[in-house]
Structure formats: C-alpha cells, structure tokens
Scaffold this motif. Structure first.
Motif, PDB file in Angstrom:
ATOM      1  N   GLY A   1       0.814  -1.176  -0.076  1.00  0.00           N
ATOM      2  CA  GLY A   1       0.083   0.020   0.077  1.00  0.00           C
ATOM      3  C   GLY A   1       0.991   1.405   0.059  1.00  0.00           C
ATOM      4  O   GLY A   1       1.594   1.512   0.998  1.00  0.00           O
ATOM      5  N   GLY A   2       0.629   2.138  -0.941  1.00  0.00           N
ATOM      6  CA  GLY A   2       1.404   3.573  -0.922  1.00  0.00           C
ATOM      7  C   GLY A   2       2.537   2.939  -1.549  1.00  0.00           C
ATOM      8  O   GLY A   2       3.227   1.960  -1.884  1.00  0.00           O
ATOM      9  N   SER A   3       3.231   4.345  -2.061  1.00  0.00           N
ATOM     10  CA  SER A   3       4.708   4.332  -2.837  1.00  0.00           C
ATOM     11  C   SER A   3       5.601   5.164  -2.167  1.00  0.00           C
ATOM     12  O   SER A   3       5.431   6.231  -1.520  1.00  0.00           O
ATOM     13  N   LYS A   4       6.825   4.935  -2.431  1.00  0.00           N
ATOM     14  CA  LYS A   4       7.887   5.857  -1.982  1.00  0.00           C
ATOM     15  C   LYS A   4       8.774   6.247  -3.126  1.00  0.00           C
ATOM     16  O   LYS A   4       9.145   5.314  -3.999  1.00  0.00           O
TER      17      LYS A   4
ATOM     18  N   GLU B   1       6.185  11.279   2.059  1.00  0.00           N
ATOM     19  CA  GLU B   1       4.619  10.792   2.347  1.00  0.00           C
ATOM     20  C   GLU B   1       4.098  10.217   1.279  1.00  0.00           C
ATOM     21  O   GLU B   1       2.868   9.815   1.071  1.00  0.00           O
ATOM     22  N   GLY B   2       4.820  10.037   0.123  1.00  0.00           N
ATOM     23  CA  GLY B   2       4.270   9.225  -1.217  1.00  0.00           C
ATOM     24  C   GLY B   2       3.599  10.013  -1.922  1.00  0.00           C
ATOM     25  O   GLY B   2       2.618   9.185  -2.543  1.00  0.00           O
ATOM     26  N   CYS B   3       3.617  11.074  -1.892  1.00  0.00           N
ATOM     27  CA  CYS B   3       2.557  12.112  -2.518  1.00  0.00           C
ATOM     28  C   CYS B   3       2.772  11.965  -4.189  1.00  0.00           C
ATOM     29  O   CYS B   3       1.757  12.209  -5.045  1.00  0.00           O
TER      30      CYS B   3
ATOM     31  N   CYS C   1       3.950  -2.875   3.049  1.00  0.00           N
ATOM     32  CA  CYS C   1       3.829  -2.048   4.457  1.00  0.00           C
ATOM     33  C   CYS C   1       3.688  -3.190   5.590  1.00  0.00           C
ATOM     34  O   CYS C   1       3.455  -2.622   6.740  1.00  0.00           O
TER      35      CYS C   1
ATOM     36  N   GLN D   1       4.381   2.887   9.268  1.00  0.00           N
ATOM     37  CA  GLN D   1       3.650   2.625   7.851  1.00  0.00           C
ATOM     38  C   GLN D   1       2.134   3.316   7.794  1.00  0.00           C
ATOM     39  O   GLN D   1       1.602   3.469   8.930  1.00  0.00           O
ATOM     40  N   GLU D   2       1.711   3.555   6.458  1.00  0.00           N
ATOM     41  CA  GLU D   2       0.245   4.243   6.289  1.00  0.00           C
ATOM     42  C   GLU D   2      -0.643   3.131   5.756  1.00  0.00           C
ATOM     43  O   GLU D   2      -0.208   1.815   5.382  1.00  0.00           O
ATOM     44  N   ASN D   3      -1.581   3.651   5.272  1.00  0.00           N
ATOM     45  CA  ASN D   3      -2.806   2.818   4.690  1.00  0.00           C
ATOM     46  C   ASN D   3      -3.449   1.887   5.441  1.00  0.00           C
ATOM     47  O   ASN D   3      -3.669   0.946   5.034  1.00  0.00           O
TER      48      ASN D   3
END
Length: 289
Positions: A57-60, A95-97, A116, A138-140
């Motif tokens: 989940g999410g990217s960097k 923040e992976g924006c 994640c 981690q987020e999401n």
C-alpha cells in the motif's frame, strides 16, 4: 451472516479483553482483528498461522542517481523536506505524494509500491481468525482494515459461519471508519473517565453518521460512578442502548497475564457474569435483526 464490531473512542478501555471473552461464548463464528496499527488479540488467542500474505500500500520516491542532474526542483517542490542535499529520499519523511515524480524533468525518480505489512489467516482454540500487522511508521491502515474484513467474510462464507466478531481500532479516524462500514452492529466499550466519555461521544456520533446500529457498555464502571451515569444519560439521549456495566475485577488482569479469557480463568468472577449478560443481549439483537 452478521458482523459485530467492538470499538472504543480511545485505547485502553478493555475492548480486546471483551472481544476475547465473547470468543469464548459465541458459536459458529470467526474472529477478525481489525486493529492493525496495534493488534493484540493474538496475545490471548495464540493463533497458529496457516496463511501469510504481504500487504502492499502506497509508494515511496527513489531518486536514480544515474539520471538525476541535481537541478533541485524535487527539493523545492517537496513540502515534507524528505529530500536531502545529496538528493537521497528519507523513507520516513516521504509521504508518497508523487509530486517529485510527476515534475522531475529527467524522469529520474522511481515510485515503487511498498510492502507495508502482512495479513494472516490462522486457527485458534476459538476457531478461525483473520488478523494483520502493519509495519512501523507505515500508512494505509484503513486499506489494510478493509482487506482483513473482506477476507474474514470470505472465510466465513466458505466455512458456513454465521458471525464475525471484529476487534476494531480505537478513535474516530480512517481505520475506524473502514472497520464499521456495513457492520450489523457495533459495541462501544468505554470507561468512566472524562476522556473516556468524550471519546465515546465522538465515536457514537460517527456511528450515527454512517447509520450503523450502536450499543454501549461501560467497563470498570465502579471506579467513577458519576461519569458512568453521565455516559448512560448521554447514550439514552442519543437513543443508544447501554447493555451493561462491567465492574473492576482483578480476574480480568490475571487472565490476560496468563493469555486466557476471563471465562477460561474464572467463569464465576463478577466481570464474567457482567460480560455474559451483555453477550446475551447482543445475541438477541443479532438474531432479531
């Protein structure tokens, strides 16, 4: 199939102890731990993991130095200050924006999806259980909560189980919203303190907004009966049933230390009796609705 989600406006109200107690009482059910940021139901259920799955989940952002001309545009655009003077991205600050990826003139920034955490399907002495662990920082978590609930429903359907008992996260944020949507009912576990009452009111308003039937129980009510009465009054005004009040009982603490439910430790304790009364009312509601 019905799903009962047990939540609390704040952490430390005894939510997981009550969930595990319900696990001792309920039949033909599956357990689901949706408190992915700080999962602890496994400490009592001692799950035997049968299936382990990565959660992505999410990217960097990662800057490829082979193509980077160090023009500085990415550093200027990054509002999180995640790119240092050497044009290396700090994983904890990013923040992976994706702004840097989009505007990089040399297309020198990669944006891979991150692993994640993990989610699991396990067997316990109470039956099957779906749970997860989100990685540090981690987020999401809302996305992972959704996955855990979906997998619990699939497993319940596959095994012809009638009930999902979900240990939800505390608070009123994204993980809580992800945990209560579409639930048959929620039980709000609160404690007789000013902060406990305040946070219970917030989560009750959240349940009302999403039109999820809510019920309340007051844990350790006898430590502050004035606040316990205030909680009952508020619940009555909101049209929320107060199913019962659980007294402070050392048997609960001792059972947790031994990795047991209160019914396994001392089924004749005062707390076990109060929880039994609450469970009977919940069962009646789920059967009638």
């Amino acid at each position: 199939m019905k799903e009962l989600v047990i939540i609390s406006g704040k952490g430390g109200t005894g939510k997981t102890s009550i969930v595990s107690a319900f696990a001792s009482l309920a039949e033909n059910k599956i357990l689901c731990d949706a408190d992915v940021d700080a999962a602890d139901l496994h400490l009592i259920t001692a799950p035997d993991i049968q299936q382990r799955n990565d959660f992505k989940g999410g990217s960097k952002a990662i800057i490829d130095k082979r193509f980077c001309t160090e023009c500085g545009l990415c550093r200027d655009l990054c509002r999180w200050n995640a790119i240092n003077d050497d044009f290396i991205v700090d994983d904890l600050e990013c923040e992976g924006c994706g702004v840097c990826v989009y505007f990089c003139p040399e297309k020198a920034i990669e944006f891979p999806v991150q692993t994640c955490g993990e989610w699991y399907i396990s067997e316990t002495r109470f039956g099957p259980m779906v749970h997860a662990r989100l990685g540090i920082a981690q987020e999401n978590s809302g996305k992972l909560v959704t996955i855990v609930r979906q997998e619990a429903k699939k497993l319940a359907e596959k095994n012809n189980l009638d009930l999902i008992i979900t240990d939800g996260p505390p608070g009123v944020g994204c993980p809580v919203i992800a945990s209560i949507g579409g639930a048959s009912a929620i039980l709000i576990v609160t404690e007789p303190t000013v902060s406990g009452r305040h946070d219970m009111e917030r989560v009750a308003q959240l349940a009302a907004y999403f039109k999820v039937p809510a019920m309340v129980c007051v844990n350790k009510f006898d430590l502050n009966q004035k606040e316990a009465q205030a909680i009952e009054k508020y619940s009555k005004n909101m049209g929320i049933a107060v199913l019962g009040k659980i007294p402070f009982d050392n048997a609960v603490t001792k059972s947790m230390v031994q990795g047991k439910t209160v019914f396994e430790y001392d089924k004749d304790s005062v707390s076990a009796g109060a929880i039994m009364t609450i469970w009977k009312q919940i069962s009646e509601y789920l059967n009638d609705n």
